[in-house]
Design an enzyme around this catalytic site. Structure first.
Site, PDB file in Angstrom:
ATOM      1  N   ASP A 127      43.645  44.394  34.009  1.00  0.00           N
ATOM      2  CA  ASP A 127      44.536  43.573  33.172  1.00  0.00           C
ATOM      3  C   ASP A 127      44.534  43.997  31.703  1.00  0.00           C
ATOM      4  O   ASP A 127      44.719  43.171  30.799  1.00  0.00           O
ATOM      5  CB  ASP A 127      44.162  42.074  33.267  1.00  0.00           C
ATOM      6  N   LYS A 147      48.132  47.795  31.526  1.00  0.00           N
ATOM      7  CA  LYS A 147      48.575  49.071  32.114  1.00  0.00           C
ATOM      8  C   LYS A 147      50.083  49.039  32.380  1.00  0.00           C
ATOM      9  O   LYS A 147      50.782  50.009  32.116  1.00  0.00           O
ATOM     10  CB  LYS A 147      47.817  49.353  33.426  1.00  0.00           C
ATOM     11  N   ASN A 207      46.603  43.481  45.167  1.00  0.00           N
ATOM     12  CA  ASN A 207      45.641  42.747  44.321  1.00  0.00           C
ATOM     13  C   ASN A 207      46.018  42.945  42.844  1.00  0.00           C
ATOM     14  O   ASN A 207      45.680  42.132  41.991  1.00  0.00           O
ATOM     15  CB  ASN A 207      44.193  43.217  44.574  1.00  0.00           C
ATOM     16  N   GLY A 256      48.331  43.119  39.434  1.00  0.00           N
ATOM     17  CA  GLY A 256      49.458  42.383  38.852  1.00  0.00           C
ATOM     18  C   GLY A 256      49.769  43.042  37.524  1.00  0.00           C
ATOM     19  O   GLY A 256      48.989  42.951  36.585  1.00  0.00           O
ATOM     20  N   HIS A 257      50.855  43.792  37.470  1.00  0.00           N
ATOM     21  CA  HIS A 257      51.193  44.560  36.267  1.00  0.00           C
ATOM     22  C   HIS A 257      52.432  43.954  35.612  1.00  0.00           C
ATOM     23  O   HIS A 257      53.502  43.922  36.216  1.00  0.00           O
ATOM     24  CB  HIS A 257      51.430  46.041  36.633  1.00  0.00           C
ATOM     25  N   ARG A 317      37.354  54.225  60.206  1.00  0.00           N
ATOM     26  CA  ARG A 317      38.230  55.076  61.031  1.00  0.00           C
ATOM     27  C   ARG A 317      38.948  54.327  62.148  1.00  0.00           C
ATOM     28  O   ARG A 317      39.170  54.846  63.224  1.00  0.00           O
ATOM     29  CB  ARG A 317      37.434  56.267  61.579  1.00  0.00           C
ATOM     30  N   GLN A 367      43.699  47.952  38.708  1.00  0.00           N
ATOM     31  CA  GLN A 367      42.331  47.512  38.350  1.00  0.00           C
ATOM     32  C   GLN A 367      41.802  48.279  37.126  1.00  0.00           C
ATOM     33  O   GLN A 367      42.581  48.702  36.301  1.00  0.00           O
ATOM     34  CB  GLN A 367      41.380  47.645  39.556  1.00  0.00           C
ATOM     35  N   THR A 416      36.231  46.117  43.185  1.00  0.00           N
ATOM     36  CA  THR A 416      37.244  46.215  44.228  1.00  0.00           C
ATOM     37  C   THR A 416      36.819  47.332  45.186  1.00  0.00           C
ATOM     38  O   THR A 416      35.776  47.970  44.987  1.00  0.00           O
ATOM     39  CB  THR A 416      38.651  46.421  43.616  1.00  0.00           C
ATOM     40  N   LYS A 440      46.768  44.420  22.721  1.00  0.00           N
ATOM     41  CA  LYS A 440      46.479  43.030  22.363  1.00  0.00           C
ATOM     42  C   LYS A 440      45.688  42.879  21.050  1.00  0.00           C
ATOM     43  O   LYS A 440      44.959  41.902  20.880  1.00  0.00           O
ATOM     44  CB  LYS A 440      45.780  42.321  23.528  1.00  0.00           C
ATOM     45  N   LEU A 441      45.848  43.849  20.145  1.00  0.00           N
ATOM     46  CA  LEU A 441      45.185  43.714  18.841  1.00  0.00           C
ATOM     47  C   LEU A 441      45.709  42.456  18.141  1.00  0.00           C
ATOM     48  O   LEU A 441      44.972  41.777  17.422  1.00  0.00           O
ATOM     49  CB  LEU A 441      45.459  44.953  17.975  1.00  0.00           C
ATOM     50  N   GLY A 500      51.924  43.405  21.003  1.00  0.00           N
ATOM     51  CA  GLY A 500      52.660  42.285  21.600  1.00  0.00           C
ATOM     52  C   GLY A 500      53.045  42.626  23.017  1.00  0.00           C
ATOM     53  O   GLY A 500      52.907  43.780  23.451  1.00  0.00           O
TER      54      GLY A 500
HETATM   55  P1  GDP Z   1      47.717  45.142  33.788  1.00  0.00           P
HETATM   56  O1  GDP Z   1      47.222  44.593  35.084  1.00  0.00           O
HETATM   57  O2  GDP Z   1      46.764  46.085  33.156  1.00  0.00           O
HETATM   58  O3  GDP Z   1      49.102  45.703  33.884  1.00  0.00           O
HETATM   59  O4  GDP Z   1      47.817  43.887  32.790  1.00  0.00           O
HETATM   60  P2  GDP Z   1      48.421  42.428  33.126  1.00  0.00           P
HETATM   61  O5  GDP Z   1      49.875  42.519  33.155  1.00  0.00           O
HETATM   62  O6  GDP Z   1      47.729  41.832  34.294  1.00  0.00           O
HETATM   63  O7  GDP Z   1      47.889  41.612  31.873  1.00  0.00           O
HETATM   64  C1  GDP Z   1      48.200  41.975  30.555  1.00  0.00           C
HETATM   65  C2  GDP Z   1      48.888  40.777  29.880  1.00  0.00           C
HETATM   66  O8  GDP Z   1      48.923  40.985  28.492  1.00  0.00           O
HETATM   67  C3  GDP Z   1      50.335  40.590  30.307  1.00  0.00           C
HETATM   68  O9  GDP Z   1      50.662  39.232  30.222  1.00  0.00           O
HETATM   69  C4  GDP Z   1      51.099  41.390  29.239  1.00  0.00           C
HETATM   70  O10 GDP Z   1      52.439  40.920  29.073  1.00  0.00           O
HETATM   71  C5  GDP Z   1      50.267  41.099  28.031  1.00  0.00           C
HETATM   72  N1  GDP Z   1      50.228  42.150  27.000  1.00  0.00           N
HETATM   73  C6  GDP Z   1      50.189  43.505  27.157  1.00  0.00           C
HETATM   74  N2  GDP Z   1      50.042  44.116  25.966  1.00  0.00           N
HETATM   75  C7  GDP Z   1      49.985  43.134  25.034  1.00  0.00           C
HETATM   76  C8  GDP Z   1      49.791  43.126  23.613  1.00  0.00           C
HETATM   77  O11 GDP Z   1      49.624  44.152  22.970  1.00  0.00           O
HETATM   78  N3  GDP Z   1      49.767  41.900  23.001  1.00  0.00           N
HETATM   79  C9  GDP Z   1      49.908  40.736  23.690  1.00  0.00           C
HETATM   80  N4  GDP Z   1      49.871  39.599  23.006  1.00  0.00           N
HETATM   81  N5  GDP Z   1      50.083  40.714  25.017  1.00  0.00           N
HETATM   82  C10 GDP Z   1      50.104  41.888  25.684  1.00  0.00           C
HETATM   83  P1  IMO Z   2      45.221  44.888  37.777  1.00  0.00           P
HETATM   84  O1  IMO Z   2      45.783  46.125  38.399  1.00  0.00           O
HETATM   85  C1  IMO Z   2      41.823  42.187  37.366  1.00  0.00           C
HETATM   86  C2  IMO Z   2      39.190  41.803  40.860  1.00  0.00           C
HETATM   87  C3  IMO Z   2      39.148  40.466  41.563  1.00  0.00           C
HETATM   88  C4  IMO Z   2      37.717  40.476  42.048  1.00  0.00           C
HETATM   89  C5  IMO Z   2      37.502  41.939  42.424  1.00  0.00           C
HETATM   90  C6  IMO Z   2      37.681  42.234  43.911  1.00  0.00           C
HETATM   91  O2  IMO Z   2      46.217  43.828  37.552  1.00  0.00           O
HETATM   92  O3  IMO Z   2      44.392  45.218  36.584  1.00  0.00           O
HETATM   93  P2  IMO Z   2      39.847  42.475  45.458  1.00  0.00           P
HETATM   94  O4  IMO Z   2      40.928  41.487  45.780  1.00  0.00           O
HETATM   95  O5  IMO Z   2      40.323  43.726  44.816  1.00  0.00           O
HETATM   96  O6  IMO Z   2      38.942  42.740  46.625  1.00  0.00           O
HETATM   97  O7  IMO Z   2      38.919  41.699  44.373  1.00  0.00           O
HETATM   98  O8  IMO Z   2      38.435  42.679  41.697  1.00  0.00           O
HETATM   99  N1  IMO Z   2      40.547  42.390  40.718  1.00  0.00           N
HETATM  100  C7  IMO Z   2      41.227  42.435  39.565  1.00  0.00           C
HETATM  101  N2  IMO Z   2      40.923  41.935  38.348  1.00  0.00           N
HETATM  102  N3  IMO Z   2      42.950  42.905  37.542  1.00  0.00           N
HETATM  103  C8  IMO Z   2      43.242  43.434  38.746  1.00  0.00           C
HETATM  104  O9  IMO Z   2      44.266  44.293  38.935  1.00  0.00           O
HETATM  105  C9  IMO Z   2      42.390  43.175  39.837  1.00  0.00           C
HETATM  106  N4  IMO Z   2      42.399  43.521  41.151  1.00  0.00           N
HETATM  107  C10 IMO Z   2      41.262  43.038  41.670  1.00  0.00           C
HETATM  108  O10 IMO Z   2      39.401  39.407  40.664  1.00  0.00           O
HETATM  109  O11 IMO Z   2      36.848  40.188  40.985  1.00  0.00           O
HETATM  110 MG    MG Z   3      46.895  42.746  35.985  1.00  0.00          MG
END
Ligand code: GDP
Ligand code: IMO
Ligand code: MG
Length: 432
Positions: free
Chosen positions: A13, A16, A38, A40-41, A143, A224, A239, A331-332, A415
């Site tokens: 999170d 990415k 698993n 969430g981007h 396997r 991840q 994971t 997220k600075l 942002g």
């Molecule tokens: P990912 O899994 O690495 O793609 O990240 P996620 O989407 O799960 O979580 C990142 C969260 O931070 C999302 O809600 C983005 O919209 C938000 N985000 C990403 N970059 C920035 C940033 O520079 N500033 C702020 N405030 N939010 C950001």
């Molecule tokens: P993105 O791609 C944050 C965490 C779960 C749990 C561990 C194992 O959005 O960064 P799993 O379901 O993979 O067997 O869970 O990994 N986890 C994540 N945490 N961002 C993710 O993906 C994650 N995918 C799995 O919360 O701790």
């Molecule tokens: Mg995510």
């Protein structure tokens, strides 16, 4: 053969999705190599928020080609939902998305085993996303997994489903006291899904290597983060795949020498979802503040993310394993209002000082972070477009992180929106 791998430097999170979407405008192919739904981007542009789980974030750039590699585990039901989501946004997926015939599929019994396994673990649970990821990779390693190419072949799928279902039904009934899953119902339902997925399935190894041979720009997106890596993360709270740059080779079928750049994505602080050690976690008002200001709730499960200070030992460990050639600091802006910002520069353990991230699980539970304090900048930064416009204290904070990690910041994200970004090193857009 310009090839850039994007990797999470912390516990996932890191942002990415935003950075992949931003850089995919310069790419010809955008490829995922591990994990499953698993992930969430989040991608935000033109006032819309998109959350992708399986399909590479590059799909939101019209005309770009996307690959789901052999290292990904694909839940066919979740994939269909996501394809429909993309189509509902008036974007096409046909002749743009290609799924490896070697990828393994996640079936309902994997999801059930994930949830039931977690319940059995009680307090020792991992806190998985319950998407069946661990059980799918377990079957692959044992396997007995079902690959996309098996799924596409009626007879093979029936035989493998029958064998797998027998074993899983035994466990469901005898261990978990649950109802059996019906072979005929599952087979019928999944044959309908297979027909819809068939046009996307191909040998993606030929496609990606040909693209590299032709000098096309290939952007590789991990899910991840390094601290969730099966080998190098905080095992067993990880994971079941390798979301590190090396994983891109095994998860896509490309040779190591093809990779030219590795961009580590890290937040200006740290978060983690699920259980497991987190030395710089803040269980106080500052942690609550970061969660609220940063909107730190899981993009897949909606769970509140645990929040804490930037941990230089974590990101240095990630840099060592991935070979970061640059960092994207995200997220600075979330730190804009703070008076004091802390950076973890070492751990104290039984009177000793540790400078590198330890592997021992008992040590990790007991270490005490050592912090360096930095003054905040108390200025809104989201609207800034040039590095020179940043407040001095924000620049000092960035330089301190660069020094501690030993890698330069190539992209600064201020942002959610794609446009709230400053590219500091233009080479990153050339992928070499
Ligand atoms: P990912 O899994 O690495 O793609 O990240 P996620 O989407 O799960 O979580 C990142 C969260 O931070 C999302 O809600 C983005 O919209 C938000 N985000 C990403 N970059 C920035 C940033 O520079 N500033 C702020 N405030 N939010 C950001
Ligand atoms: P993105 O791609 C944050 C965490 C779960 C749990 C561990 C194992 O959005 O960064 P799993 O379901 O993979 O067997 O869970 O990994 N986890 C994540 N945490 N961002 C993710 O993906 C994650 N995918 C799995 O919360 O701790
Ligand atoms: Mg995510």
């Amino acid at each position: 053969m310009p090839c850039l791998v994007i990797v999470g430097a912390q516990w996932g999170d890191e942002g990415k999705g935003k950075i992949v979407h931003l850089l995919s405008q310069y790419a010809d192919f955008i490829c995922r190599f591990q994990g499953g739904n698993n992930a969430g981007h989040t991608v935000v542009f033109d006032g819309n928020v998109y959350v992708l789980h399986l399909v590479p974030s590059g799909i939101l750039q019209p005309h770009k080609k996307c690959i789901i590699g052999n290292g990904v585990v694909v839940d066919p039901e979740a994939l269909l939902t996501e394809l429909n989501f993309v189509k509902s946004k008036n974007m096409t997926t046909r002749n743009r998305l290609y799924i490896s015939d070697l990828s393994h599929i996640t079936l309902p019994y994997h999801r059930l085993m994930d949830s039931l396994g977690e319940e059995t673990l009680g307090k020792q649970k991992i806190g998985t996303t319950k998407r069946g990821i661990g059980p799918t990779y377990s079957d692959k390693v044992a396997r007995r997994g079902i690959r996309m190419s098996d799924f596409m072949d009626k007879e093979t799928f029936y035989k493998l489903l029958k064998d797998n279902l027998k074993r899983n039904n035994d466990v469901l009934v005898n261990v978990y006291k649950q109802k059996k899953l019906s072979l005929e119902v599952l087979y019928r339902d999944y044959m309908k899904i297979a027909a819809k997925i068939r046009p996307y399935v191909t040998d993606t190894t030929v496609m990606v290597n040909k693209a590299l041979d032709e000098g096309k720009n290939v952007l590789i997106e991990s899910a991840q983060g390094t601290m969730l890596d099966l080998d190098f993360g905080t095992y067993p709270y990880v994971t079941s795949s390798n979301p590190i740059s090396g994983g891109a080779c095994t998860g896509l079928g490309i040779p190591p020498h093809r990779i030219e750049q590795v961009l580590g994505i890290c937040k200006a602080y740290t978060t983690r979802v699920g259980e497991g050690p987190f030395p710089t976690e803040l269980k106080d008002v500052t942690g609550d503040y970061l969660r609220k200001k940063g909107g730190e709730y899981g993009a897949t499960t909606g769970r509140p993310r645990r929040c804490g200070w930037f941990d230089a030992l974590v990101v240095r460990h990630a840099s060592r394993i991935n070979g970061f050639t640059g960092l994207a600091l995200t997220k600075l802006d979330v730190l804009d209002d703070l008076d004091i910002i802390k950076i973890c520069t070492g751990y104290k353990y039984k009177g000793k000082i540790l400078k590198e991230f330890p592997h021992n699980r008992r040590m990790l539970e007991e270490v005490q972070p050592i912090y360096k304090q930095m003054p905040g900048w108390k200025t809104n930064t989201s609207h800034l477009k040039k590095y020179s416009d940043l407040p001095l204290n924000a620049k000092c904070y960035m330089h301190e992180l660069e020094k501690l990690v030993g890698v330069k910041i190539a992209i600064l994200s201020l942002g959610k929106d794609k446009y709230e970004t400053i590219v500091l090193d233009k080479n990153i857009t050339k992928f070499k």
